[in-house]
Design a protein around this motif. Structure first.
Motif, mmCIF file in Angstrom:
data_model
loop_
_atom_site.group_PDB
_atom_site.id
_atom_site.type_symbol
_atom_site.label_atom_id
_atom_site.label_comp_id
_atom_site.label_asym_id
_atom_site.label_seq_id
_atom_site.Cartn_x
_atom_site.Cartn_y
_atom_site.Cartn_z
ATOM 1 N N THR A 43 0.918 -1.177 0.217
ATOM 2 C CA THR A 43 -0.107 0.037 -0.107
ATOM 3 C C THR A 43 0.959 1.197 0.016
ATOM 4 N N LEU A 44 1.784 1.224 0.758
ATOM 5 C CA LEU A 44 2.729 2.394 0.915
ATOM 6 C C LEU A 44 3.539 2.438 -0.520
ATOM 7 N N GLU A 45 3.760 1.577 -1.083
ATOM 8 C CA GLU A 45 4.564 1.556 -2.525
ATOM 9 C C GLU A 45 3.784 1.962 -3.707
ATOM 10 N N SER A 46 2.661 1.928 -3.256
ATOM 11 C CA SER A 46 1.360 2.471 -4.510
ATOM 12 C C SER A 46 1.680 3.915 -4.830
ATOM 13 N N SER A 48 -0.681 6.099 -4.823
ATOM 14 C CA SER A 48 -1.668 6.778 -4.048
ATOM 15 C C SER A 48 -1.243 7.105 -2.641
ATOM 16 N N SER A 49 -0.007 6.527 -2.294
ATOM 17 C CA SER A 49 0.410 6.458 -0.839
ATOM 18 C C SER A 49 0.500 7.989 -0.484
ATOM 19 N N HIS A 50 0.103 8.311 0.731
ATOM 20 C CA HIS A 50 0.782 9.450 1.409
ATOM 21 C C HIS A 50 2.058 9.673 1.791
ATOM 22 N N HIS A 52 6.030 8.365 0.897
ATOM 23 C CA HIS A 52 6.540 7.961 -0.353
ATOM 24 C C HIS A 52 8.085 7.184 0.129
ATOM 25 N N PHE A 170 -5.104 3.251 5.760
ATOM 26 C CA PHE A 170 -3.922 3.161 6.155
ATOM 27 C C PHE A 170 -3.981 3.089 7.681
#
Length: 499
Positions: A43-46, A48-50, A52, A170
């Protein structure tokens, strides 16, 4: 007959069960943190993640958790012997709450690194203090069952994070984890403390009251005398770090726990939990989505460990550990052979179901013994004066070998293929079964005092006062002989006269 036997085993143990449940519920939070990277990092690597992530953040977010555990060792040793098992568990819960809050409000990787480090510290304290607390409050007839609950809680946490994180925003796992920790902080302070710890601090009357609460009876004088005798004897033993090596029984306990913790990870459990999706994709197993496979994997581990927890006091530690190690090794061998045929360009399309079935069977058989027995035995093997140090070493070994097993898998699978590390892990499981049969004592149904006699190779005496007094003197004499290199005659005399 079995139902009557089960009812008899749990008769009068409800206060202990409540104390253990409230004392170990925080392990759900620890389990969520342990499995956090697998579903959250994608999710963090997508895009759309807040937050980076940089290229190395993926590895460091896993590694910093283990570093926190290792650097927490001095804190753990100090805490469990100074503020007690109960107080240490409460402090650990506060640290876990802070970690979840940091993750929830994180807007950069710095917050995540701090949170992962803190939870590493928290988990180290909790997984030393909680097993000690459980072992010291539990009736011997259900000690194995109660000791296994902390592992069930951890597995439940892994299942929760696998089920929630891929499908929710998240911050949602942080809310779930925080609620669990808050429940522990509200309920556990009202639970009884360890009678062993209270007596060791000279609080005999308080120890009696707390033991009465735990047993649900005022008639605890006999058990209180046995606990007092055990604590007094163990006080006569030196609590120096070197005594873990110089005293034969302590040395045997250290060897058992280090090898069992190594065996857990060299059966590839950390590799599986952190790389399950990648393993199944490398095997071209397309029969189940990776998210669903992760949920089923965690659910099977939880179910198997629950069953094992109910039967560990019936069948014993050695039996479950041996059978589980052999079956786990067989699963890993099948997986290694599958990858061997795949990398030799054999047509395996007709049997591509094998990896998914194998890892699910692995989840069940691993947690039926090899995945739960070490945590049950950890708090049983060390005497009071060296228990904090011994269990901390065991916890350090757990973290260290987790890191080593992951390094072995990553390096060998990249250089030579997936089959090589799995052959190594399979062989390790077979050796663990042999070790369990030849070296590990059976602790089922034994008091903590009886276990110390077993480790020393001394027959446990009848429970009359005169025989017990003689046995304790003989026991102390054996310890003095073990320590004679580092003891003066005057010190030995004082120890003998103090038993």
């Amino acid at each position: 007959m079995r139902e009557k036997s089960l009812l008899h085993m749990f008769q009068g143990t409800f206060p202990q069960l409540i104390a253990v449940l409230t004392g170990t519920i925080g392990a759900i939070s620890d389990g969520m943190h342990y499995g956090w990277t697998a579903p959250v990092l994608p999710t963090l690597e997508s895009n759309s993640s807040h937050i980076h992530l940089q290229e190395r953040d993926h590895i460091w977010l896993e590694t910093i958790y283990m570093i926190g555990g290792i650097t927490g060792l001095p804190i753990t040793i100090f805490a469990v012997d100074t503020i007690g098992r109960k107080g240490s568990i409460i402090i650990s819960a506060f640290m876990a709450l802070v970690s979840w809050i940091l993750i929830a409000v994180a807007d950069s990787t710095l917050f995540l690194y701090i949170a992962r480090y803190i939870i590493g510290l928290s988990g180290d304290v909790a997984f030393v203090a909680a097993p000690m607390y459980v072992a010291e409050i539990a009736d011997k007839k259900i000690r194995g069952f109660l000791a296994g609950i902390i592992y069930l809680m951890m597995l439940l946490g892994i299942l929760i994070i696998y089920a929630v994180a891929p499908y929710a925003p998240f911050y949602v796992p942080s809310i779930v984890g925080s609620v669990i920790v808050i429940i522990q902080l509200i309920t556990f302070p009202f639970m009884p403390d360890s009678p062993y710890y209270l007596i060791s601090k000279g609080k005999d009357e308080k120890a009696k009251r707390h033991l009465q609460r735990l047993r649900g009876s005022d008639d605890v004088d006999k058990e209180l005398k046995e606990i007092t005798a055990a604590v007094n004897r163990q006080k006569s033993e030196k609590g120096r770090p070197q005594d873990l090596v110089l005293i034969a029984s302590n040395r045997k306990a250290v060897i058992i726990m280090v090898i069992l913790n190594a065996a857990q990870h060299f059966s590839s459990i950390s590799v599986m939990l952190m790389n399950l999706h990648e393993i199944l994709m490398s095997a071209d197993s397309i029969y189940m989505r990776s998210q669903n496979a992760g949920i089923l994997f965690a659910a099977l581990m939880l179910l198997s460990a629950t069953i094992a927890d109910f039967v560990v006091d019936k069948f014993g530690r050695k039996y479950l550990l041996t059978i589980s190690s052999l079956l786990t090794g067989l699963c890993l061998l099948v997986l290694a052979v599958y990858f061997t045929f795949k990398n030799c360009n054999y047509d395996i399309s007709g049997v591509s179901w094998i990896p998914i079935v194998t890892v699910m069977v692995y989840a069940a058989v691993f947690k039926f013994g090899l995945g739960i027995i070490p945590i049950v035995m950890t708090a049983e093997l060390f005497p009071a004066k060296t228990k904090a140090m011994g269990m901390t070493i065991a916890d350090c070994a757990y973290v260290f070998f987790a890191w080593i097993s992951i390094e072995i898998y990553q390096r060998l699978s990249t250089a030579y293929g997936h089959e090589v590390p799995f052959y190594i892990f399979a062989a390790s499981c077979i050796l663990t079964a042999v070790f369990a049969q030849l070296y590990i004592p059976e602790t089922k149904g034994k008091t903590l005092e009886e276990i110390q006699f077993i480790l020393k190779g001394v027959p446990f005496p009848l429970r009359s006062n005169s025989l017990r007094s003689e046995s304790l003197s003989f026991h102390a004499t054996l310890d003095n002989k073990d320590n004679k290199i580092n003891s003066t005659p005057e010190k030995n005399s004082n120890e003998k006269s103090g038993v």
